[in-house]
Structures are given as C-alpha cells and as structure tokens.
Design an enzyme around this catalytic site. Structure first.
Site, mmCIF file in Angstrom:
data_model
loop_
_atom_site.group_PDB
_atom_site.id
_atom_site.type_symbol
_atom_site.label_atom_id
_atom_site.label_comp_id
_atom_site.label_asym_id
_atom_site.label_seq_id
_atom_site.Cartn_x
_atom_site.Cartn_y
_atom_site.Cartn_z
ATOM 1 N N ASP A 484 0.803 -1.221 0.000
ATOM 2 C CA ASP A 484 0.000 0.000 0.000
ATOM 3 C C ASP A 484 0.833 1.266 0.000
ATOM 4 O O ASP A 484 0.297 2.358 -0.166
ATOM 5 C CB ASP A 484 -0.865 0.027 1.269
ATOM 6 C CG ASP A 484 -2.209 -0.609 1.042
ATOM 7 O OD1 ASP A 484 -2.575 -0.787 -0.128
ATOM 8 O OD2 ASP A 484 -2.871 -0.940 2.037
HETATM 9 C C1 BGC Z 1 0.668 1.318 6.292
HETATM 10 C C2 BGC Z 1 0.306 0.104 5.485
HETATM 11 C C3 BGC Z 1 -1.181 0.011 5.320
HETATM 12 C C4 BGC Z 1 -1.735 1.313 4.779
HETATM 13 C C5 BGC Z 1 -3.226 1.295 4.618
HETATM 14 C C6 BGC Z 1 0.024 2.540 5.703
HETATM 15 O O1 BGC Z 1 0.301 3.651 6.504
HETATM 16 O O2 BGC Z 1 2.071 1.471 6.332
HETATM 17 O O3 BGC Z 1 0.834 -1.043 6.116
HETATM 18 O O4 BGC Z 1 -1.486 -1.032 4.450
HETATM 19 O O5 BGC Z 1 -1.363 2.376 5.611
HETATM 20 O O6 BGC Z 1 -3.896 1.288 5.802
HETATM 21 C C1 NOJ Z 2 -1.274 -3.626 5.698
HETATM 22 C C2 NOJ Z 2 -2.521 -3.647 4.892
HETATM 23 O O1 NOJ Z 2 -3.583 -4.087 5.694
HETATM 24 C C3 NOJ Z 2 -2.397 -4.546 3.699
HETATM 25 O O2 NOJ Z 2 -3.532 -4.458 2.903
HETATM 26 C C4 NOJ Z 2 -1.159 -4.233 2.926
HETATM 27 O O3 NOJ Z 2 -1.056 -5.187 1.909
HETATM 28 C C5 NOJ Z 2 0.076 -4.249 3.787
HETATM 29 N N1 NOJ Z 2 -0.114 -3.399 4.914
HETATM 30 C C6 NOJ Z 2 1.332 -3.847 3.050
HETATM 31 O O4 NOJ Z 2 1.364 -2.507 2.760
#
Ligand code: BGC
Ligand code: NOJ
Length: 810
Positions: A484
């Site tokens: 993400d």
């Molecule tokens: C986090 C990710 C997460 C994303 C969406 C980001 O700040 O680092 O792990 O998937 O937010 O919630």
């Molecule tokens: C946490 C999120 O819940 C997930 O959807 C995502 O794939 C990972 N972070 C990696 O960014």
C-alpha cells in the site's frame, strides 16, 4: 528473556508478570460480540463494528498506556488492589494471566486473599461473562469490599472521543436492582442498549464516573468511592456514564465466594422499544441474564466454548518432534487466523477500530488461513466481498462490516485487489468442492440489478488485469498493489494528504511485476475453476494469458539476479540494481517463484539466493534493501518511513511466508524452515524483551537492520501473516494441500525434521497421515492409502468416505 510460558495442554499462554514490554492482549468472541482484553485487564468491547457499536470506552494514545478496561477492585482494610494489577498497581503477592482460546483468566493474591477471574464471550450470545472467586487463605476472618468498574462508550467510538460539546450532555442510564442499563441515545434513533449486571444483591452502585472517581484530578488508579469503601448510588446524567457495583463480604478462613458479572448488548425491535414512557423494555436483558445466574450455567457456557474450539482445532493436528511447530500449528496460528478473519484490520491495540473497515485484499487473504475452520462463513464472506466489486472487475478497497457496502472514501484503484478474490474463491472450492458458489448471483457495487454469477465476477477480475497493462505489458499498478505504500501515481507534496487516495487512481505507465506474479499464480487457479465448470475454452484462454504474462515478467520483470519490483510513472525501474536505494524487494521474489516463474530456467533459484544474500537478517527477511534514506516523490509512502520501519525496509512478516513457500517450490526444506522459524512466535518468545509483542501471535512488522530497534515487533494480531503462515506451514512445509481432486501430500521439511503425523479433516473425511521423512527435504517416494499404493501425491477424494489411513515415504 521470557515473561511467561506456553501451557500447551490447556492451550494457554501464561504471563507471569504484569510488566510485559507492551500490553499483551487476547480476543474474546466468535461471531458478533467481541472484547479485547490485556494481561492487566485493559481493553474494550463492541458489537459487530468497533467504530459504530462500541460498548466500553478506551483511551487512545494515553500515558500510561492501556487505560480503561474491565476492572475489579478489592478493598481489604486500607489496601486496595486489582487481580490484574491495573489500574491501582498495588504490588501483588501473586500474579498470573492466562490467555486461552477465546477466554482469559487472571489470578492475583494479596495479604492472604486470592482473586481468580475467568472471562469469556459465550459462542452464541451477545455478552461477556466474568466469574470472580475471592478466597481467604489466612487464619482469621476477612471483611472485604469488591467493586466492579467499566466506563461506557457513547456507541460511536470516533465521535465519542471528539464531540464533547454534545456528548457530555447525552449520557443516560437506568438502574434496576443489580443491573445497570446504559441507554444513551435510546430515546431517539437507537434501539439498543447495554447492561452490566451481577448475580447477587449489591451493596452499592455508581453510574457517574465523577461520583466514582471523585474530583477531576483523581483517576481509576485511586477512585474516591473505593477509597471510602462505599459507592455513592449516583445516577448519571450526561458527563461520563459508568457501571460500578459494590459487594461487601466476609470470608471465614479457607472460605471462598464467587460472583458472575455480565456485560451485554441488547437490541429491541422498534415496536417493542419501551416498557412505559421513557422506560426501556428490559425483557431481552432479563432473558440474557437468566442464562448466567449460577455457577453451573457459567461452566456450561464456558465448556461450550471449549467444545467449540476443540472441534475447530481438530481439523488440522500435527504431531512432530518439534514442540514449537506443534503448538503454533495446532493452537495459536489457527486461533489467530480466526481472529484476523473476524476483525480484518479493524480493532487491535495498533488499529483503533475507528479507522479502516474490512479490506478487500485483507479479507480475501485472511480467508486462506480460515477456510478449513468454518467453510460456511468463508462462503458468506466471499459473496459479501464480491458484492463490492465494480462491473469492470475493479473493486472498492474496503467495505464496512455493518452495512457490507464499499467505502467510497477510499474508493478503488488498488490493482491487486481483483486477483485476491480469485485466490479466496479457489481456496474455498479446493477445500469444500462446493462449485455451486460459482453459480451464485452476486451484485456489483451492492446493486442487485447488476448481478451476475460469481464466476463472471472472477472472469472480470482476471480481465481487469488483462485490460490494464502498461508499456512493458506488465499490469498497471493503480494506486498501489499489495504494498500500500508503493504509491507510484501519487506525487504528494503536502503533509496530511493520504497516500492512499491522493493523486490519480491510475497512471498509464506505472506497472507492477508483483501483480504479474499474482496473475500467473491465480490465472492458473482460475483456469482450474473454469475446467470444473466444463468451460475448457475459458481455461485455455486464461492459460494463454498466463503464458503471455510469464513472458512479460521474464523479459522486463527480470533484473539479472532478481525480479524487478515495478516500473514507476516515468517507466524507470523500482527494485533494480540500477537504483541507488531500494535495489531489491521481497514481494516479486516470493510471488513469482511461488507462481513457478523461472522454476525451470534457473531464475527462481537465483532470485531466492539474492533474497538470502541481500534481504535476510537475524529476525527475518526485510522487505527491501537498501532502505530509502530520503523522500521520493515518485514512490510515495514507502519512502516516508524512517529506514528500517514498516514498508521501508522493515521485516514485513506477511511476505516472509511467500519466500518460504517459494523455497518449498524449489525443494529447499532447510531454508524454507529457517525462514519460518525466524518470525515464528514460539521461537521469538525466547527474546521477548527485544521482540516486544505477544509471543503467541504474529505481528505485522519487525524493525529491520536499518532500524534503531532491529528485531522489535509492532502491530501484533491483525495481519495477513497469520493466514499466510498457516498456509505455508500446513500446506507447503508439512505439505498437506487441498486440490480439486483431493488432498495432496508433498512435504518440504528440514532434513533433520524427523517423522511426523497429521490428522486432517477434509470434506467428510478424516485423514490420518503418517510421514516417514528419511532425512529427505522433499519428494514423496511412496504413498499408500488404506494399504494401497497410489500414483502421484494426491489422495483421491471419495465422496462420503469417512476414514483414510495414509502412509508416506519420502
Ligand atoms: C501502512 C500500510 C497500510 C496502509 C493502509 C500505511 O500507513 O504502512 O501497512 O497497508 O497504511 O492502511
Ligand atoms: C497492511 C494492509 O492491511 C495490507 O492491505 C497491505 O497489503 C500491507 N499493509 C502492506 O502494505
């Protein structure tokens, strides 16, 4: 250093000091009513949705942390103490917290009095039940006062902590005998209330926090009414409603007394809201409370919970020479899979429950580790998720658990999402054989007038990728793929803009090699589903597309020693030796090899060796190297994290199993297990003072080598790591993989793993599997089913057959 130990026979983790590095929590609840509870009795409760239907208040970002919970106070002369140590923090003579499967127990002792609390949520009821036993172990009589305390949340947890100008005037309660009813907003649009009750006559109550605590500079750590030994009988009117009960008791030497407390959620039909003008209808509350009046009732409900879990945990049991593997596979990993399935990423001590709804990709992946436990719930979930898909095959990135509607605030554009739906559906059908789900009519964007079959949804998922490719014939990444934080179309320069939603949802150029790998893996699984429906032409079409994608990945997705991660909006490589930072990423190495790309031409092995050489660390495989040391406008959030944390070179536990699985694909059991071991809680328990988070569950992220706190975990519990690790250890390392034709057995273990046995319930059958490893890492030489030698690795599924006895020689 450890702060407790595993009690495998009872399926408990026993915490022996309240001073753990962080609050170590547990989850209570299986279906709709949930509580989080820490080892010092902190936590909160909600019904279905942690944001909208929150029963008890929790204080975020507080110092000290973990404030507010379900507290019992014991006043013994001038000493006031809590069985879970918090919030008074009186030094206890004895302390123990046992987190079990769906319940927690607390044991505290002070001045010859012991208090034992067991708390759980019954399998089929909307309440949390706690039984406390007080015992006098001394030689003279004890006169004590017992107090209970919870603070109500005014339902919407988000509004509750922001909108004081309104909320300090809305709180309302009713009190009848030993039951306190929290009815804020019931007079207007709500038809639900909450109750707190105890199964005995009480000697006092408070429902106003101010009355209980005293002046505003006092707190639950030194509440005035408790210090005075007498609650005040306050009736909340606005401000902060609570529920506190008082029981006075005298215990002769050796005597013990028990009380049962219930915290419940009640919903009334609109036409049955009131008993009389302004008085809530309590019938359903009395019905609920009548079920938890006696010890017999309490233990019956508690045993039902145990039986429920006995059944669930009987579906996959391994007996190997490695106790840590046994304990993770048989107990904790599966338990965490249930919790992630229920919560997605909503409510933990790192996710406030007021932010994200259910993630599309998260829920699809959670399903992979859960589907064998309760396939019917997985089926329902697949339909819910698919119902939020758009007609073009793309999807809302999140949806709300209460309404099941897509979340428009975040929208769509995460181009890996559609393929995860194929992954989840394929896992469900391989597990159950239930192809009827593919014929179900499922809406798009929750609009039933646009419904098609689920199979058509999957086709559109696949086609979305086929129709959205960039200059290298690789999938367009959109806002982001699984990572993400790799926001290649975002270009955000203003603080506070959400990396997830800022900028265009798609650019014409930025591509993801990772989605390419996913397409190859799930394109094949899709083809198999088409075959099951007899559509061989569609299967052939999908396989042709898989071939085209494989070529694109091998051509422009290969960097020489590993797979490239992506192409950015300028079509420059991300995750290549050409880059100054972020030269190699973990995700495509794991997924492409898992998909079989480069398996036969040496690329796969080279890529995995590069992972070992460049990304491995003592505590697991880092997500990328070298870490980004400056903010890259063209990369987004990934470069916003300080080096070593989160997506910027942290150890993301979620994709460690991908590499471990990839190693099993290549037959390297020693290495696959080494990867498994490094992030495995039963191993990291040994250095809990470094690892910090609960030693019985996975966390999302561990500080990487660049981080000041290398090896320190964060974001425990709600992570796709749970599902993927269970898939890895159960299906690839121990090697029992469900296929459409039956269970396949193809372990890939370390050469010194020794022989092992597995009991696996699959469809109607119980499979007793005995594996002789003969020091081999991979390769089944002989498979016999009920004494008959079988060709290949698959135990042929026979409809209706109950018992299969299998012997395997490697
Ligand atoms: C986090 C990710 C997460 C994303 C969406 C980001 O700040 O680092 O792990 O998937 O937010 O919630
Ligand atoms: C946490 C999120 O819940 C997930 O959807 C995502 O794939 C990972 N972070 C990696 O960014």
């Amino acid at each position: 250093m450890k702060f407790g130990y595993f009690d495998d026979a009872n399926r408990e983790y026993v915490i022996t000091t309240p001073r753990t590095p962080l609050p170590w929590i547990n989850y209570l609840g299986s279906n709709s009513f949930f509580s989080l509870i820490s080892n010092t009795c902190g936590g909160y409760t909600f019904y279905k949705d942690a944001k909208l239907l929150r029963l008890t208040r929790y204080r975020y970002n507080d110092c000290p942390v973990d404030m507010n919970g379900k507290y019992f106070y014991i006043k013994d002369g001038d000493t006031v103490w809590n069985p879970g140590w918090q919030p008074v923090k009186t030094e206890l003579d004895e302390y123990e917290c046992r987190h079990g499967i769906g319940y927690s127990r607390f044991h505290g002792a002070k001045n010859n009095v012991t208090a034992d609390v067991t708390t759980f949520v019954p399998t089929d009821d909307n309440c949390e039940v706690s039984r406390i036993t007080l015992k006098n172990n001394g030689s003279s009589a004890k006169t004590l006062q017992l107090f209970s305390y919870i603070e109500w949340c005014l339902w919407n947890a988000d509004d509750d902590m922001k909108n004081y100008q309104r909320n300090l005037s809305t709180g309302e309660v009713e009190i009848v005998d030993s039951t306190i009813f929290h009815k804020t907003e019931y007079r207007e649009r709500r038809n639900h209330y909450a109750i707190s009750s105890v199964n005995t006559k009480t000697d006092g109550f408070d429902t106003s926090r101010d009355a209980f605590v005293g002046a505003y500079w006092k707190s639950t750590a030194n509440p005035e009414a408790v210090e005075n030994g007498q609650l005040t009988g306050s009736v909340a009117s606005g401000w902060c409603p609570i529920a506190a009960h008082q029981i006075n008791l005298t215990l002769a030497p050796g005597e013990e007394k028990s009380y049962i407390f219930v915290l419940g959620y009640i919903e009334n039909p609109l036409e049955e809201k009131w008993e009389s003008h302004g008085v809530i209808n309590k019938k359903r509350a009395w019905d609920m409370l009548s079920k938890y009046k006696t010890d017999d009732q309490f233990f019956a409900a508690f045993n039902e919970l145990k039986a429920y879990w006995d059944e669930l945990l009987s579906k996959y049991i391994v007996k190997s020479g490695n106790d840590r593997v046994n304990r993770m596979v048989n107990i904790w990993n599966q338990y965490q899979c249930m919790v992630t399935f229920n919560m997605s990423r909503s409510a933990s001590y790192f996710e406030t429950g007021i932010g994200r709804g259910m993630g599309f990709r998260d829920s699809c992946q959670d399903l992979l580790g859960f589907v064998h436990l309760i396939p019917d719930r997985a089926r329902e979930r697949i339909i819910d998720i698919a119902s939020t898909q758009f007609e073009d095959g793309s999807a809302y990135h999140q949806y709300q658990p209460l309404t099941k509607k897509g979340n428009a605030d975040i929208g769509s554009g995460f181009n890996d999402d559609p393929l995860w739906l194929i992954a989840g559906t394929s896992a469900y059908i391989r597990e159950t054989g239930d192809t009827s789900i593919l014929e179900e009519m499922v809406p798009y964007d929750n609009d039933m007038s646009k419904a098609t079959t689920l199979m058509e949804h999957l086709k559109r998922s696949l086609d979305y990728i086929i129709n959205h490719k960039g200059p290298h014939k690789l999938p367009l990444i959109g806002r982001a793929d699984w990572n993400d934080c790799l926001n290649l179309n975002c270009f955000s320069e203003v603080p506070g803009e959400s990396f997830q939603t800022f900028g265009p949802s798609e650019g014409p150029v930025a591509e993801s090699v990772f989605i390419g790998g996913m397409f190859v893996k799930y394109g094949e699984e899709y083809a198999q589903l088409a075959e099951l429906l007899g559509d061989n032409a569609e299967a052939a079409r999908a396989r042709k597309e898989v071939e085209i994608m494989t070529e694109a990945v091998e051509k422009d997705g290969w960097d020489g020693k590993w797979f490239v991660r992506a192409y950015d909006a300028y079509s420059h490589k991300v995750g290549s030796d050409e880059c100054d930072e972020g030269k190699i990423f973990i995700e495509p190495q794991g997924f492409c090899v898992m998909a079989g790309i480069g398996k036969d031409n040496g690329k796969a092995i080279v890529a995995l060796d590069s992972v070992k050489e460049k990304l491995d660390s003592e505590y697991g495989i880092m997500i990328l190297q070298p870490a980004y040391t400056e903010y890259h406008l063209e990369l987004g959030e990934i470069s916003s994290y300080p080096p070593g944390y989160k997506e910027n070179a942290g150890i993301f536990c979620h994709n460690n199993p991908w590499v471990s699985i990839a190693e099993t694909v290549m037959g390297r059991g020693d290495r696959a297990f080494e990867i498994y071991r490094k992030t495995c809680p039963a191993y990291t328990e040994e250095f809990s003072e470094i690892h910090y988070t609960e030693p019985y569950v996975y966390c999302q992220m561990v500080g990487g080598r660049d981080a000041k706190f290398h090896g320190q975990g964060k974001n425990s519990w709600l992570t796709g790591t749970a599902a993927w690790t269970f898939v890895n250890i159960s299906q690839y390392i121990l090697g029992i993989y469900p296929t459409h034709k039956g269970l396949s057995v193809d372990p890939c273990v370390p050469s010194d793993f020794g022989d092992f046995e597995i009991v696996r319930k699959f469809r109607e059958g119980t499979y007793n599997i005995k594996v002789k490893t003969n020091h081999s890492q991979k390769g089944v030489k002989k498979l016999t089913v009920d004494g008959k030698v079988c060709d290949g690795n698959i135990i042929p599924y026979e409809k209706g057959k109950k018992i299969y006895n299998i012997e395997v020689e490697m």
